[in-house]
Design a protein around this motif. Structure first.
Motif, PDB file in Angstrom:
ATOM      1  N   VAL A   1       0.799  -1.227  -0.172  1.00  0.00           N
ATOM      2  CA  VAL A   1      -0.036  -0.024   0.000  1.00  0.00           C
ATOM      3  C   VAL A   1       0.917   1.266   0.047  1.00  0.00           C
ATOM      4  O   VAL A   1       1.588   1.423   1.087  1.00  0.00           O
ATOM      5  N   MET A   2       0.909   1.830  -1.083  1.00  0.00           N
ATOM      6  CA  MET A   2       1.913   3.164  -1.308  1.00  0.00           C
ATOM      7  C   MET A   2       0.910   4.329  -1.049  1.00  0.00           C
ATOM      8  O   MET A   2       0.866   4.796  -2.040  1.00  0.00           O
ATOM      9  N   SER A   3       1.324   4.783   0.189  1.00  0.00           N
ATOM     10  CA  SER A   3       0.362   5.983   0.609  1.00  0.00           C
ATOM     11  C   SER A   3       1.414   7.074   0.527  1.00  0.00           C
ATOM     12  O   SER A   3       0.956   8.148   0.992  1.00  0.00           O
ATOM     13  N   ALA A   4       2.616   6.939   0.366  1.00  0.00           N
ATOM     14  CA  ALA A   4       3.449   8.171   0.620  1.00  0.00           C
ATOM     15  C   ALA A   4       3.630   9.081  -0.593  1.00  0.00           C
ATOM     16  O   ALA A   4       3.052   8.777  -1.616  1.00  0.00           O
ATOM     17  N   ALA A   5       3.549  10.572  -0.051  1.00  0.00           N
ATOM     18  CA  ALA A   5       3.775  11.442  -0.981  1.00  0.00           C
ATOM     19  C   ALA A   5       5.140  11.689  -1.517  1.00  0.00           C
ATOM     20  O   ALA A   5       5.965  12.548  -0.739  1.00  0.00           O
TER      21      ALA A   5
ATOM     22  N   ALA B   1       8.345  12.896  -3.474  1.00  0.00           N
ATOM     23  CA  ALA B   1       8.487  14.153  -4.220  1.00  0.00           C
ATOM     24  C   ALA B   1       8.778  13.933  -5.684  1.00  0.00           C
ATOM     25  O   ALA B   1       9.598  12.644  -5.876  1.00  0.00           O
ATOM     26  N   ASP B   2       8.349  14.353  -6.755  1.00  0.00           N
ATOM     27  CA  ASP B   2       8.422  14.061  -7.976  1.00  0.00           C
ATOM     28  C   ASP B   2       9.830  14.403  -8.535  1.00  0.00           C
ATOM     29  O   ASP B   2      10.299  13.983  -9.495  1.00  0.00           O
ATOM     30  N   PHE B   3      10.250  15.454  -7.905  1.00  0.00           N
ATOM     31  CA  PHE B   3      11.820  15.962  -8.514  1.00  0.00           C
ATOM     32  C   PHE B   3      12.544  16.040  -7.223  1.00  0.00           C
ATOM     33  O   PHE B   3      12.364  16.176  -6.038  1.00  0.00           O
TER      34      PHE B   3
ATOM     35  N   ASN C   1      12.364  11.952 -10.130  1.00  0.00           N
ATOM     36  CA  ASN C   1      12.692  10.899  -9.067  1.00  0.00           C
ATOM     37  C   ASN C   1      12.011   9.830  -9.801  1.00  0.00           C
ATOM     38  O   ASN C   1      11.033  10.134 -10.615  1.00  0.00           O
ATOM     39  N   PRO C   2      12.313   8.577  -9.452  1.00  0.00           N
ATOM     40  CA  PRO C   2      11.829   7.508 -10.091  1.00  0.00           C
ATOM     41  C   PRO C   2      10.356   7.343  -9.427  1.00  0.00           C
ATOM     42  O   PRO C   2       9.988   7.771  -8.268  1.00  0.00           O
ATOM     43  N   ASP C   3       9.465   6.707 -10.234  1.00  0.00           N
ATOM     44  CA  ASP C   3       8.035   6.497  -9.762  1.00  0.00           C
ATOM     45  C   ASP C   3       7.940   4.865  -9.107  1.00  0.00           C
ATOM     46  O   ASP C   3       8.195   4.169  -9.700  1.00  0.00           O
ATOM     47  N   ILE C   4       8.207   5.112  -7.720  1.00  0.00           N
ATOM     48  CA  ILE C   4       8.105   3.848  -6.913  1.00  0.00           C
ATOM     49  C   ILE C   4       7.197   2.754  -7.061  1.00  0.00           C
ATOM     50  O   ILE C   4       7.313   1.662  -7.413  1.00  0.00           O
ATOM     51  N   LEU C   5       5.790   3.474  -6.955  1.00  0.00           N
ATOM     52  CA  LEU C   5       4.719   2.614  -7.461  1.00  0.00           C
ATOM     53  C   LEU C   5       4.498   1.908  -8.788  1.00  0.00           C
ATOM     54  O   LEU C   5       4.131   0.654  -9.040  1.00  0.00           O
ATOM     55  N   ALA C   6       5.021   2.702  -9.935  1.00  0.00           N
ATOM     56  CA  ALA C   6       4.919   2.160 -11.065  1.00  0.00           C
ATOM     57  C   ALA C   6       5.924   1.061 -11.282  1.00  0.00           C
ATOM     58  O   ALA C   6       5.739   0.050 -11.710  1.00  0.00           O
TER      59      ALA C   6
ATOM     60  N   GLY D   1      -2.242   2.091  -4.862  1.00  0.00           N
ATOM     61  CA  GLY D   1      -1.674   3.414  -4.998  1.00  0.00           C
ATOM     62  C   GLY D   1      -2.616   4.415  -4.361  1.00  0.00           C
ATOM     63  O   GLY D   1      -3.785   4.124  -4.108  1.00  0.00           O
ATOM     64  N   PHE D   2      -2.231   5.569  -4.265  1.00  0.00           N
ATOM     65  CA  PHE D   2      -2.961   6.796  -3.605  1.00  0.00           C
ATOM     66  C   PHE D   2      -2.868   7.648  -4.723  1.00  0.00           C
ATOM     67  O   PHE D   2      -1.796   7.685  -5.584  1.00  0.00           O
ATOM     68  N   ALA D   3      -3.799   8.705  -4.700  1.00  0.00           N
ATOM     69  CA  ALA D   3      -3.521   9.860  -5.723  1.00  0.00           C
ATOM     70  C   ALA D   3      -4.295  10.958  -4.997  1.00  0.00           C
ATOM     71  O   ALA D   3      -5.228  11.184  -4.589  1.00  0.00           O
ATOM     72  N   ALA D   4      -3.358  11.948  -4.928  1.00  0.00           N
ATOM     73  CA  ALA D   4      -3.647  13.217  -4.230  1.00  0.00           C
ATOM     74  C   ALA D   4      -4.163  14.326  -5.541  1.00  0.00           C
ATOM     75  O   ALA D   4      -3.061  14.405  -6.484  1.00  0.00           O
ATOM     76  N   GLU D   5      -5.044  14.739  -5.528  1.00  0.00           N
ATOM     77  CA  GLU D   5      -5.542  15.608  -6.598  1.00  0.00           C
ATOM     78  C   GLU D   5      -6.357  16.797  -6.123  1.00  0.00           C
ATOM     79  O   GLU D   5      -7.208  16.698  -5.156  1.00  0.00           O
TER      80      GLU D   5
ATOM     81  N   ARG E   1      -6.938   8.041 -14.872  1.00  0.00           N
ATOM     82  CA  ARG E   1      -5.575   7.975 -15.687  1.00  0.00           C
ATOM     83  C   ARG E   1      -4.572   7.720 -14.775  1.00  0.00           C
ATOM     84  O   ARG E   1      -3.633   6.873 -15.581  1.00  0.00           O
ATOM     85  N   LYS E   2      -4.342   7.927 -13.548  1.00  0.00           N
ATOM     86  CA  LYS E   2      -3.317   7.755 -12.955  1.00  0.00           C
ATOM     87  C   LYS E   2      -3.223   5.992 -12.920  1.00  0.00           C
ATOM     88  O   LYS E   2      -2.234   5.406 -12.969  1.00  0.00           O
ATOM     89  N   ILE E   3      -4.283   5.588 -12.551  1.00  0.00           N
ATOM     90  CA  ILE E   3      -4.288   4.073 -12.181  1.00  0.00           C
ATOM     91  C   ILE E   3      -3.964   3.110 -13.815  1.00  0.00           C
ATOM     92  O   ILE E   3      -3.152   2.316 -13.583  1.00  0.00           O
TER      93      ILE E   3
ATOM     94  N   ARG F   1      -1.912   4.651 -15.784  1.00  0.00           N
ATOM     95  CA  ARG F   1      -0.656   4.714 -15.926  1.00  0.00           C
ATOM     96  C   ARG F   1       0.402   4.075 -15.108  1.00  0.00           C
ATOM     97  O   ARG F   1       1.560   3.420 -15.474  1.00  0.00           O
ATOM     98  N   LYS F   2      -0.126   3.763 -13.815  1.00  0.00           N
ATOM     99  CA  LYS F   2       0.730   3.233 -12.594  1.00  0.00           C
ATOM    100  C   LYS F   2       0.432   1.347 -12.875  1.00  0.00           C
ATOM    101  O   LYS F   2       1.487   0.947 -12.237  1.00  0.00           O
ATOM    102  N   GLY F   3      -0.569   1.289 -13.214  1.00  0.00           N
ATOM    103  CA  GLY F   3      -0.787  -0.091 -13.200  1.00  0.00           C
ATOM    104  C   GLY F   3      -0.839  -1.159 -12.190  1.00  0.00           C
ATOM    105  O   GLY F   3      -0.526  -2.270 -11.845  1.00  0.00           O
TER     106      GLY F   3
HETATM  107  N1  CTP Z   1       4.334   7.733  -6.301  1.00  0.00           N
HETATM  108  C1  CTP Z   1       5.563   6.995  -6.435  1.00  0.00           C
HETATM  109  N2  CTP Z   1       6.650   7.718  -6.781  1.00  0.00           N
HETATM  110  C2  CTP Z   1       6.529   8.874  -7.291  1.00  0.00           C
HETATM  111  C3  CTP Z   1       5.455   9.769  -7.319  1.00  0.00           C
HETATM  112  C4  CTP Z   1       4.264   9.084  -6.738  1.00  0.00           C
HETATM  113  O1  CTP Z   1       5.697   5.971  -5.993  1.00  0.00           O
HETATM  114  N3  CTP Z   1       7.894   9.283  -7.881  1.00  0.00           N
HETATM  115  C5  CTP Z   1       3.120   6.970  -5.728  1.00  0.00           C
HETATM  116  C6  CTP Z   1       2.490   7.722  -4.459  1.00  0.00           C
HETATM  117  O2  CTP Z   1       3.125   7.057  -3.258  1.00  0.00           O
HETATM  118  C7  CTP Z   1       1.041   7.354  -4.633  1.00  0.00           C
HETATM  119  C8  CTP Z   1       1.085   7.596  -6.090  1.00  0.00           C
HETATM  120  O3  CTP Z   1       2.283   7.206  -6.706  1.00  0.00           O
HETATM  121  O4  CTP Z   1       0.676   6.228  -4.386  1.00  0.00           O
HETATM  122  C9  CTP Z   1       0.554   8.678  -6.757  1.00  0.00           C
HETATM  123  O5  CTP Z   1       1.063   9.883  -6.306  1.00  0.00           O
HETATM  124  P1  CTP Z   1       0.685  11.253  -6.823  1.00  0.00           P
HETATM  125  O6  CTP Z   1       1.650  12.322  -5.986  1.00  0.00           O
HETATM  126  O7  CTP Z   1      -0.735  11.466  -6.664  1.00  0.00           O
HETATM  127  O8  CTP Z   1       0.884  11.215  -8.321  1.00  0.00           O
HETATM  128  P2  CTP Z   1       1.914  11.601  -9.261  1.00  0.00           P
HETATM  129  O9  CTP Z   1       2.519  10.351  -9.827  1.00  0.00           O
HETATM  130  O10 CTP Z   1       3.180  12.293  -8.514  1.00  0.00           O
HETATM  131  O11 CTP Z   1       1.381  12.523 -10.508  1.00  0.00           O
HETATM  132  P3  CTP Z   1       0.915  13.773 -10.353  1.00  0.00           P
HETATM  133  O12 CTP Z   1       1.734  14.610  -9.341  1.00  0.00           O
HETATM  134  O13 CTP Z   1       1.346  14.181 -11.572  1.00  0.00           O
HETATM  135  O14 CTP Z   1      -0.405  14.120 -10.006  1.00  0.00           O
END
Ligand code: CTP
Length: 408
Positions: free
Chosen positions: A275-279, A281-283, A311-316, A329-333, A343-345, A347-349
């Motif tokens: 269960v990947m609930s962490a936020a 950082a994308d960069f 940063n790498p997308d850990i969930l994907a 996964g979680f999505a903060a929208e 769209r996110k699900i 993309r992330k699979g």
């Molecule tokens: N996540 C992740 N690795 C990242 C970014 C996000 O594993 N680099 C995971 C989060 O833990 C969460 C999910 O992806 O379960 C969605 O995170 P969210 O921040 O909503 O989406 P992003 O992929 O960052 O897309 P955007 O910021 O464009 O909405």
């Protein structure tokens, strides 16, 4: 042999449909009665071609029925009483046809009528030709049954009675009987390892400054606490947070997204649920200054330009490697929540996305309550009411149980 102390014996209604695997049903009845369960059998007319009701009646010690409106049998116990009787219904073997009839809600013989009328959990053990199992119609039916909470045991891969090789063999009677014991004992999470990520990550700019976000980690900590409470083994990978570790949870503290990725990837192979609930950082800053950046070194009134790299997308990443694990996964929208999460699900699979509307004051970051949608890969959205994060965790883990095929 007596059932082990953690196993509760119960009342099992065994529904048999017409496939060659029905020849294994007498052995299943034997295993179930040996484990202390009370068993009653119901057969479809086609099942009677493969296994004798007399054999099942003798082994179970109770009438084995196949007729919906047989005056004698109805006088003994009506089909509605029979549907109300069990703690668990087991359909073994479950043919493609019976799965299709269950999906459609048909009640055109005794077995399907019982399945429609019962309120007990239903465990199905499918058995069919591999091409029938792989057919889009069966895939869709099984998906819909799972969503309704129907539990599956098997099918397993191997040599099939029809001559083909592949997935389609009914699970062995021992495996079905063991699953029945597990379901009735309430030990659904025993031996299950759950990986949870929580909190934000902190991406250093220099020796004192960093880029982070407002995530408190409360949602992930609530999921970890609830999974531990249900008896799972829980590993919590946590970004910087002041929250205390829930009882029974193994915690790994991390700071950056790269640290989190390394910890998650190391733990993931040994887990059954993530269960990947962490936020995350994308960069992150492309360079981390070892020392504190001094304003005087930048020159008077100079701004600071930061180069950020993704940063790498850990969930994907883990979703690609998941095999039969469940990944959430979680999505903060902040807007178009459901559409963005759909769209996110894609993309992330992953298997499910929990979508937060972070524009609300009572949901999302650093609140004690949350209002979420549960979004499935097909795009279906279940809206949950405003709940405490602990209650959201409960509802989420109920859904995980359904996805894993283990009902409460
Ligand atoms: N996540 C992740 N690795 C990242 C970014 C996000 O594993 N680099 C995971 C989060 O833990 C969460 C999910 O992806 O379960 C969605 O995170 P969210 O921040 O909503 O989406 P992003 O992929 O960052 O897309 P955007 O910021 O464009 O909405």
């Amino acid at each position: 042999m007596n059932p082990s102390p953690s196993q509760r014996s119960g009342r099992i209604l065994l529904a048999v449909s017409g496939g060659i695997a029905a020849y294994k049903v007498p052995e299943l009845v034997r295993q179930l009665t040996k484990a202390g369960h009370e068993v009653r059998c119901a057969l479809t007319p086609a099942a009677c071609e493969f296994v004798s009701p007399m054999v099942l009646q003798t082994l179970s010690g109770a009438p084995a029925r196949s007729e919906l409106f047989d005056p004698g049998e109805e006088g003994e116990i009506s089909h509605i009483e029979l549907a109300d009787w069990p703690d668990l219904v087991v359909v073994a073997p479950a043919t493609a046809h019976v799965l299709a009839r269950m999906t459609a809600g048909l009640a055109d013989d005794l077995v399907t009528t019982l399945l429609l009328a019962t309120r007990a959990p239903v465990l199905v053990a499918p058995a069919m030709n591999v091409n029938m199992w792989d057919h889009p119609a069966t895939r869709e039916n099984v998906g819909r049954l799972r969503e309704r909470g129907v539990l599956l045991e098997g099918p397993v891969a191997g040599e099939l009675a029809c001559g083909w090789e592949g997935e389609g063999r009914m699970a062995e009677p021992e495996a079905i009987a063991a699953r029945v014991g597990l379901l009735l004992s309430g030990d659904a999470w025993k031996g299950i390892r759950v990986l949870v990520s929580a909190g934000g990550t902190r991406e250093p700019i220099d020796a004192v400054r960093s880029i982070t976000n407002r995530s408190s980690g409360k949602m992930g900590f609530a999921v970890a606490a609830e999974a531990a409470r249900r008896g799972a083994e829980v590993v919590l990978v946590a970004g910087p947070t002041a929250l205390s570790t829930p009882p029974g949870v193994r915690r790994i503290d991390v700071e950056t997204a790269l640290d989190m990725e390394a910890a998650v990837n190391a733990e993931f192979p040994a887990c059954q649920v993530a269960v990947m609930s962490a936020a995350v950082a994308d960069f992150r800053p492309a360079h981390r200054e070892a020392k504190k950046i001094k304003k005087e070194d930048l020159g008077p009134d100079q701004g600071l330009r930061l180069d950020l790299v993704p940063n790498p997308d850990i969930l994907a990443g883990i979703s690609r490697e998941r095999g039969d694990r469940i990944v959430i996964g979680f999505a903060a929208e902040s807007h178009d929540v459901v559409e963005a999460a759909r769209r996110k699900i894609a993309r992330k699979g992953c298997d499910l996305i929990v979508a937060n509307d972070i524009s609300r004051a009572d949901a999302g970051f650093d609140t004690d309550t949350n209002a979420v949608f549960l979004i499935s890969p097909g795009g279906e959205a279940e809206e949950l009411p405003l709940l405490s994060k602990a209650e959201v965790a409960e509802r989420l883990l109920d859904r995980v149980e359904k996805l894993r095929g283990v009902a409460r």
